[in-house]
Design a protein around this motif. Structure first.
Motif, mmCIF file in Angstrom:
data_model
loop_
_atom_site.group_PDB
_atom_site.id
_atom_site.type_symbol
_atom_site.label_atom_id
_atom_site.label_comp_id
_atom_site.label_asym_id
_atom_site.label_seq_id
_atom_site.Cartn_x
_atom_site.Cartn_y
_atom_site.Cartn_z
ATOM 1 N N ILE A 89 51.341 42.097 90.489
ATOM 2 C CA ILE A 89 50.817 40.750 90.224
ATOM 3 C C ILE A 89 51.425 40.170 88.955
ATOM 4 O O ILE A 89 51.868 39.010 88.917
ATOM 5 N N LEU A 90 51.477 40.969 87.882
ATOM 6 C CA LEU A 90 52.028 40.479 86.623
ATOM 7 C C LEU A 90 53.522 40.168 86.747
ATOM 8 O O LEU A 90 53.999 39.174 86.188
ATOM 9 N N SER A 91 54.255 41.009 87.463
ATOM 10 C CA SER A 91 55.681 40.737 87.628
ATOM 11 C C SER A 91 55.914 39.479 88.455
ATOM 12 O O SER A 91 56.855 38.717 88.185
ATOM 13 N N ALA A 92 55.069 39.237 89.449
ATOM 14 C CA ALA A 92 55.193 37.994 90.227
ATOM 15 C C ALA A 92 54.898 36.774 89.357
ATOM 16 O O ALA A 92 55.594 35.746 89.444
ATOM 17 N N PHE A 93 53.871 36.866 88.501
ATOM 18 C CA PHE A 93 53.596 35.772 87.562
ATOM 19 C C PHE A 93 54.767 35.573 86.601
ATOM 20 O O PHE A 93 55.123 34.431 86.269
ATOM 21 N N GLY A 94 55.360 36.675 86.157
ATOM 22 C CA GLY A 94 56.502 36.564 85.259
ATOM 23 C C GLY A 94 57.677 35.854 85.894
ATOM 24 O O GLY A 94 58.370 35.064 85.229
ATOM 25 N N ILE A 95 57.918 36.105 87.185
ATOM 26 C CA ILE A 95 58.999 35.418 87.885
ATOM 27 C C ILE A 95 58.740 33.915 87.927
ATOM 28 O O ILE A 95 59.641 33.090 87.672
ATOM 29 N N CYS A 96 57.523 33.532 88.234
ATOM 30 C CA CYS A 96 57.195 32.099 88.311
ATOM 31 C C CYS A 96 57.306 31.420 86.951
ATOM 32 O O CYS A 96 57.824 30.296 86.835
ATOM 33 N N ILE A 97 56.836 32.098 85.892
ATOM 34 C CA ILE A 97 56.825 31.482 84.568
ATOM 35 C C ILE A 97 58.238 31.388 83.998
ATOM 36 O O ILE A 97 58.630 30.356 83.435
ATOM 37 N N THR A 98 59.021 32.449 84.142
ATOM 38 C CA THR A 98 60.376 32.407 83.596
ATOM 39 C C THR A 98 61.283 31.455 84.357
ATOM 40 O O THR A 98 62.259 30.955 83.791
#
Length: 219
Positions: A89-98
């Motif tokens: 979940i955190l890595s997916a959020f990181g992809i969207c934010i970056t």
């Protein structure tokens, strides 16, 4: 330009980390036990994962059993389930934010907003890497300790499977990507602190001349 290319390289690493993280979470081969009988035809490979246990026969048959009961599982498997899901979940959020904060994209507004978004995405990647590294290390430790235990029969001993190695590599990719994104956001600010903008001080000769002119008017 170099910073933008470095961010793009970190984004590619993060993509590999996300895909590897999801793959490691779903794969059933966290630990593998090969039971070879007297005949090679009767060879059986037993695999255990976070969500299911599978058995592969050398004849080509393959069967899996889901782990429905959560409370009956060992503590390290329950912790691995939770932390791996959080890592995904955190890595997916990181992809969207970056994606918003990268310099090579036209999203996110001004430079300061993109820098903050890029830093937040890097923090998400670092947390995702830590959450992915903890269960794989704990799981590997349990496998090795059981393998070295002399009281456990040979038929019940296992070895680390491909999912564990995939989890280690994915966690490393996410940590490297997170560090790159976090450090690339402070280069511009650090340069501004080292070389502050010059302040232009205007001479006061004009004011003095005006003051002198005003005094002459009163003479």
């Amino acid at each position: 330009m170099a910073s933008a290319s470095l961010q793009f390289f970190a984004f590619i690493l993060a993509l590999f980390g996300v895909f590897g993280d999801i793959t490691a979470t779903l794969l059933p081969n966290w630990k593998v036990n090969a039971d070879v009988g007297s005949n090679i035809i009767t060879a059986i490979t037993q695999m255990q994962g976070l969500w299911m246990d599978c058995t592969w026969y050398s004849t080509g048959m393959f069967s899996c059993t889901l782990k429905y009961s959560v409370l009956s599982l060992p503590v390290y498997i329950q912790a691995a389930r939770t932390t791996m899901v959080l890592s995904c979940i955190l890595s997916a959020f990181g992809i969207c934010i970056t994606t918003v904060g990268m310099k090579c994209t036209k999203l996110g507004g001004d430079a300061d907003s993109k820098s903050h978004a890029c830093f937040a995405g890097g923090v998400c990647f670092i947390l995702a890497g830590i959450f992915g590294l903890v269960p794989t290390s704990w799981y590997t430790r349990e496998i090795i300790s059981n393998f070295l235990d002399q009281t456990i029969p040979e038929s019940s001993k296992h070895e680390p499977g491909g999912a564990v190695y995939t989890g280690f590599i994915s966690a490393g990719f996410l940590l490297i990507a997170g560090v790159i994104f976090c450090t690339s956001c402070f280069k511009k600010q650090q340069g501004a602190w080292i070389y502050p903008p010059k302040q232009h001080h205007f001479p006061s000769t004009e004011q003095e001349s005006n003051a002198g002119y005003n005094l002459k008017d009163y003479v």
